[in-house]
Design an enzyme around this catalytic site. Sequence first.
Site, short mmCIF file in Angstrom:
data_model
loop_
_atom_site.label_atom_id
_atom_site.label_comp_id
_atom_site.label_asym_id
_atom_site.label_seq_id
_atom_site.Cartn_x
_atom_site.Cartn_y
_atom_site.Cartn_z
N ARG A 15 49.86 0.36 -22.57
CA ARG A 15 48.46 0.79 -22.53
C ARG A 15 48.33 1.87 -21.45
O ARG A 15 48.91 1.76 -20.36
CB ARG A 15 47.52 -0.36 -22.19
CG ARG A 15 47.23 -1.28 -23.37
CD ARG A 15 46.45 -0.59 -24.51
NE ARG A 15 46.19 -1.48 -25.63
CZ ARG A 15 46.97 -1.61 -26.71
NH1 ARG A 15 48.10 -0.92 -26.81
NH2 ARG A 15 46.64 -2.43 -27.69
N CYS A 40 53.93 -4.59 -20.74
CA CYS A 40 53.01 -5.69 -20.44
C CYS A 40 51.61 -5.33 -20.95
O CYS A 40 51.29 -4.16 -21.12
CB CYS A 40 52.98 -5.96 -18.94
SG CYS A 40 52.45 -4.56 -17.97
N PRO A 41 50.77 -6.33 -21.22
CA PRO A 41 49.41 -6.01 -21.66
C PRO A 41 48.61 -5.45 -20.49
O PRO A 41 48.98 -5.63 -19.33
CB PRO A 41 48.86 -7.38 -22.07
CG PRO A 41 49.71 -8.39 -21.40
CD PRO A 41 51.02 -7.77 -21.10
N GLU A 90 42.65 8.05 -23.70
CA GLU A 90 43.04 8.50 -25.05
C GLU A 90 41.93 8.34 -26.09
O GLU A 90 41.94 9.04 -27.11
CB GLU A 90 44.29 7.75 -25.52
CG GLU A 90 44.04 6.28 -25.81
CD GLU A 90 45.29 5.54 -26.30
OE1 GLU A 90 46.35 5.69 -25.68
OE2 GLU A 90 45.17 4.81 -27.29
N ILE A 119 57.82 -7.53 -27.24
CA ILE A 119 58.29 -6.14 -27.29
C ILE A 119 59.31 -5.87 -26.20
O ILE A 119 60.35 -5.24 -26.44
CB ILE A 119 57.09 -5.16 -27.20
CG1 ILE A 119 56.13 -5.39 -28.37
CG2 ILE A 119 57.58 -3.71 -27.18
CD1 ILE A 119 54.80 -4.67 -28.28
N ASP A 127 53.26 7.13 -24.93
CA ASP A 127 52.69 6.93 -26.26
C ASP A 127 51.21 6.57 -26.12
O ASP A 127 50.50 6.49 -27.11
CB ASP A 127 53.44 5.81 -27.00
CG ASP A 127 52.96 5.66 -28.44
OD1 ASP A 127 52.91 6.69 -29.15
OD2 ASP A 127 52.62 4.54 -28.84
N THR A 158 54.74 2.69 -23.53
CA THR A 158 54.28 2.47 -24.91
C THR A 158 53.30 1.30 -24.92
O THR A 158 53.04 0.73 -25.98
CB THR A 158 55.45 2.14 -25.87
OG1 THR A 158 56.15 1.01 -25.33
CG2 THR A 158 56.40 3.30 -26.06
N HIS A 185 49.86 7.34 -29.62
CA HIS A 185 49.78 5.89 -29.84
C HIS A 185 50.35 5.53 -31.23
O HIS A 185 49.69 4.89 -32.04
CB HIS A 185 48.31 5.41 -29.74
CG HIS A 185 48.19 3.98 -29.30
ND1 HIS A 185 47.33 3.56 -28.33
CD2 HIS A 185 48.85 2.87 -29.72
CE1 HIS A 185 47.43 2.25 -28.17
NE2 HIS A 185 48.36 1.81 -29.01
N ASP A 201 58.35 -9.79 -14.61
CA ASP A 201 57.32 -10.46 -15.39
C ASP A 201 56.77 -11.57 -14.50
O ASP A 201 57.56 -12.31 -13.90
CB ASP A 201 57.91 -11.06 -16.69
CG ASP A 201 56.85 -11.47 -17.69
OD1 ASP A 201 55.96 -12.26 -17.32
OD2 ASP A 201 56.90 -11.00 -18.84
N ASN A 206 45.85 -5.46 -13.62
CA ASN A 206 46.98 -4.51 -13.50
C ASN A 206 46.61 -3.06 -13.87
O ASN A 206 47.50 -2.28 -14.19
CB ASN A 206 48.21 -5.00 -14.28
CG ASN A 206 47.96 -5.04 -15.79
OD1 ASN A 206 46.97 -4.51 -16.28
ND2 ASN A 206 48.86 -5.68 -16.52
#
Length: 325
Positions: free
Chosen positions: A229, A200-201, A258, A153, A253, A227, A290, A172, A206
């Site tokens: 998490r 990033c996931p 949430e 992404i 998002d 967008t 989301h 990264d 993190n």
Amino acid sequence: MVHARCFDAKTYDRKAFAPYEGLIAIDYTPEQLTKETAYLAEGYEVVIVFVNDTLDRQVIDILYQGGTRLIALRSAGYNNVDLKACEGRIAVVRVPAYSPHAIAEHALALTLALNRHLREAFDRTRQGNFSLEGLEGFDLWGKTAGVVGTGRIGRAFIQICQGLGMRILAYDPFPGKMEGVAFTDLDTLLRTSDVVSLHCPMTAENHHLMGKKQLEEMKQGALLVNTSRGGLVDSKALLASLKDGHLGGAALDVYEHEAGIFFNDNRKQGIKDETLKALIALPNVLVTSHQAFLTEDALEAIARTTVENILDWERQLPSKNLLTA
Ligand code: NAI
């Protein structure tokens, strides 16, 4: 034929899975999976879940006792699943990639709408107010986009930003090579970027990657777009930074609390989360529910891969989408 219970199922999910009716028997429920609703999976060897379904040890135990042997995630992210609790009992598969462009394009939509105050502008013209006071944005051309996470992404978002004529900085922990992209550390990226976009996931390490300190490091007036998490951003610290005028705006998002709110119509009961309410009330904040993944193309790809994952598991075929067996 495999019997599957699909949680948090919306009309668009049913539509996307409809072509596969002859391959898997799916019973849908609009309920999100929690310890209270886990009984709905009793007798189903497969459960199909999404990002806000709870899959902690307690829920996994209930699923296992009820006969579930496969959890098929309709998502790429799996931060909501206790994989250790599944090990050796319930296999877990996911959809690692469906349309990175869907998410990258939503990040762009949010960036543009936030920068050019489109929410306020639409509200004004609807009410017959055609004044431009307070709607100034900035040219994205020539400005710097800071991209955190350069996987599928992040890379799609970088390509879009390059098309807009932006300079790209990226962070990264496993930097790759990309034409026209300068990889740097997170602090430098935050100090230098006009737009920071998270791709990033979320991992155990993190949580609150963007805390008070990192938000303070961002350039005065810069925009933050998430967008990825919700838990990556300390929302209370974000609210404070927006209120004191340091950040120019935020587009979210995803939100750290949430679950139970997003994907649902909360108009009757209202929103009890005071931080979310305060964020939404600010003129320089955009919140979407989301929905970055929500394109026809992505939904089709999610359904196709989920069905393939389930059939591979049924036939005991090796799968690159297996997280734990
Ligand atoms: P990917 O696995 O292709 O790439 C993730 C990249 O992030 C990798 O290059 C990895 O090295 C990097 N990374 C890991 N930890 C990092 C850190 N602490 N700081 C910076 N970079 C880090 O994943 P992909 O497909 O690009 O997805 C990224 C995330 O987007 C997913 O994990 C998910 O949380 C989110 N997502 C959100 C959706 C939405 O609808 N809002 C839909 C799909 C994904």
